[in-house]
Design a protein around this motif. Structure first.
Motif, short mmCIF file in Angstrom:
data_model
loop_
_atom_site.label_atom_id
_atom_site.label_comp_id
_atom_site.label_asym_id
_atom_site.label_seq_id
_atom_site.Cartn_x
_atom_site.Cartn_y
_atom_site.Cartn_z
N LYS A 57 134.72 10.99 48.56
CA LYS A 57 134.08 12.28 48.77
C LYS A 57 135.11 13.41 48.77
N GLU A 58 136.29 13.12 49.24
CA GLU A 58 137.33 14.14 49.39
C GLU A 58 138.19 14.32 48.14
N MET A 117 125.05 20.80 57.29
CA MET A 117 124.75 20.68 55.86
C MET A 117 124.42 19.24 55.48
N ILE A 118 125.13 18.29 56.07
CA ILE A 118 124.83 16.88 55.77
C ILE A 118 123.42 16.53 56.22
N SER A 119 122.97 17.13 57.31
CA SER A 119 121.61 16.87 57.79
C SER A 119 120.56 17.72 57.07
N GLY A 120 120.99 18.51 56.08
CA GLY A 120 120.04 19.21 55.22
C GLY A 120 119.72 20.64 55.62
N GLU A 121 120.56 21.27 56.47
CA GLU A 121 120.28 22.63 56.91
C GLU A 121 121.51 23.53 56.72
N PHE A 122 121.29 24.83 56.91
CA PHE A 122 122.37 25.82 56.79
C PHE A 122 122.46 26.64 58.08
N ASP A 123 123.61 27.29 58.27
CA ASP A 123 123.75 28.24 59.37
C ASP A 123 124.60 29.41 58.90
N GLY A 127 135.42 20.30 50.36
CA GLY A 127 135.76 19.01 50.94
C GLY A 127 134.81 17.89 50.61
N GLY A 128 133.78 18.16 49.79
CA GLY A 128 132.92 17.07 49.35
C GLY A 128 131.51 17.08 49.88
N THR A 129 131.13 18.08 50.67
CA THR A 129 129.77 18.14 51.22
C THR A 129 128.83 18.77 50.20
N LEU A 130 127.68 18.12 49.99
CA LEU A 130 126.70 18.63 49.03
C LEU A 130 125.76 19.62 49.71
N LEU A 131 125.37 20.66 48.99
CA LEU A 131 124.43 21.65 49.53
C LEU A 131 123.06 21.04 49.74
N SER A 132 122.75 19.97 49.01
CA SER A 132 121.44 19.33 49.11
C SER A 132 121.32 18.39 50.30
N GLY A 133 122.45 18.12 50.99
CA GLY A 133 122.42 17.29 52.19
C GLY A 133 122.63 15.81 51.89
#
Length: 326
Positions: A20-21, A69-75, A264-270
Motif C-alpha cells: 500500500k505504501e 477515510m478507510i471506513s468510507g468517510e471524510f472530515d 500514503g496509499g489510502t483510497l478515497l473510496s474507502g
C-alpha cells in the motif's frame, strides 16, 4: 532442500509491488535525492529537524483522517478544529484555569466536535463531505467572531504546553515523539486488532459488513471522534511551539492531511489504506515544502507540486488495489 534466503528474497520481490505504501516510499526516496542535490543545506540537522516538526503536526491530523477515510468517510473540518481546540485552551489558561484542566476541556471539546460530525452524518444520511464542510465553515466563523480576527497570545509559561510542542534537544520537539507514538498505536489498531478489521470492512463493503454483524455506525462515529481529537491535539502541539494562536491557523490543513493519506496509499473510496503510508506521506509533504524553499523556488510552486504528487499517488494506489484484489 529449499534455499531459504533465495525464497525469502523472491517473496519480498513479489510483495513489494503490492505494498500500500509503495508510491509514498518511491516518492520520498526520489524527493530526498532531488532536494539533496539541489541544496547543500537540505541535509543539515536544523533543516531535517524542521521537516520532522512540520511533518509531525500535519501527520497527527492525517492519522485520524486515514482511519476515517478507510471506513468510507471524510472530515473537512479538521483544519478548523486544529485552531478551535488550542484557541479554547489559550483562553482558559489566560483566564486562570490550571493548565491540566484547560488541556482536558479543550481535548474533550475536540472529541465532541467529532461526535457531532458523526451523529449528524449518520442520523441525517447526508454525505460527510457536506456535514464537515458546513462545520468547517461554522467553527472558523465562530473563531473569527470571538477573537475579532486577532491572535491570542499565551500570557504565562506553561509546562503542559511544553510537553506537546516544546524542544527536546536542538531542533527536535515533543510533537515528533507524539507523532511516532500515535503512528505506532494506530498502526497496531488497524493491522492487529478486531476493530481494525471492522474499519476496513466498513469502508470496503458496507452492506457485507452489516450482514456480518459489524456495528458500522459505531465504527464511523468513533473514527469521527478520533479524527477531531487528533486534529485538536495537533493544534495544541503547534500552540506549544509558538505560544500564540491565530484564528486562521489550520486553513488548508484538511486538504494537506487528505493528501498525506492518499500519497500514503489510502483510497478515497474507502476500505484500503495504511497508517505507515500516511506517516511517510506527511514526511514527503514536509520535505517538499522545505526543499522548494531551499532550492529557491517561488512559494506558490509548493501547491502545484503537491497537486501533481496527489494525482500520481491516486493512480498508483488504484492500480495497487486492483492487483491486490486480483
Amino acid at each position: 532442500m529449499i534455499n531459504v534466503s533465495h525464497s525469502g528474497s523472491k517473496s519480498l520481490m513479489i510483495r513489494f509491488p503490492l505494498m500500500k505504501e509503495l508510491g509514498a516510499i518511491v516518492g520520498i526516496v526520489v524527493f530526498f535525492i532531488l532536494f539533496s542535490v539541489l541544496s547543500d543545506r537540505f541535509l543539515s540537522i536544523d533543516n531535517l529537524a524542521s521537516i520532522f516538526t512540520m511533518a509531525s503536526e500535519l501527520g497527527i491530523v492525517a492519522i485520524g483522517i486515514t482511519l476515517l477515510m478507510i471506513s468510507g468517510e471524510f472530515d473537512l473540518s479538521v483544519g478548523s478544529v486544529y485552531a478551535v481546540v488550542p484557541m479554547v485552551m489559550a483562553i482558559l489558561i489566560n483566564k486562570g484555569q490550571p493548565d491540566g484542566i484547560a488541556l482536558i476541556i479543550s481535548l474533550l471539546l475536540g472529541a465532541s466536535l467529532g461526535l457531532l460530525n458523526g451523529i449528524v452524518t449518520l442520523k441525517t444520511g447526508i454525505p460527510s463531505f457536506i456535514t464537515t464542510l458546513g462545520t468547517m465553515m461554522f467553527w472558523r466563523g465562530i473563531l473569527l467572531a470571538v477573537t475579532g480576527g486577532f491572535p491570542i497570545m499565551l500570557e504565562r509559561s506553561s509546562e503542559v504546553l511544553n510537553v506537546f510542542g516544546g524542544r527536546i534537544v536542538g531542533g527536535l520537539r515533543y510533537s515528533g515523539v507524539w507523532f511516532i507514538v500515535l503512528a505506532v498505536v494506530f498502526w497496531i489498531i488497524l493491522e492487529r486488532t478486531c476493530y481494525g478489521n471492522w474499519v476496513f470492512a466498513t469502508g470496503g463493503n458496507l452492506g457485507a459488513a452489516k450482514a456480518l454483524g459489524i456495528p458500522t455506525d459505531r465504527v464511523k462515529i468513533v473514527n469521527f471522534v478520533i479524527s477531531s481529537l487528533l486534529a485538536g491535539l495537533a493544534g495544541i502541539t503547534t500552540f506549544g511551539r509558538f505560544k500564540i494562536v491565530d484564528p486562521t491557523l489550520g486553513q488548508g490543513m484538511e486538504l494537506e492531511a487528505i493528501a498525506s493519506a492518499v500519497i500514503g496509499g489510502t483510497l478515497l473510496s474507502g476500505g484500503f489504506g495504511s497508517v505507515l503510508g500516511t506517516f511517510i506521506g506527511a514526511f514527503m509533504i514536509g520535505m517538499v515544502r522545505s526543499g522548494l524553499v531551499l532550492a529557491g523556488a517561488p512559494a506558490y510552486w509548493y501547491r502545484a507540486f503537491i497537486g501533481v504528487i496527489l494525482i500520481v499517488a491516486a493512480i498508483i494506489n488504484a492500480r495497487i488495489r486492483k492487483k491486490v484484489a486480483g
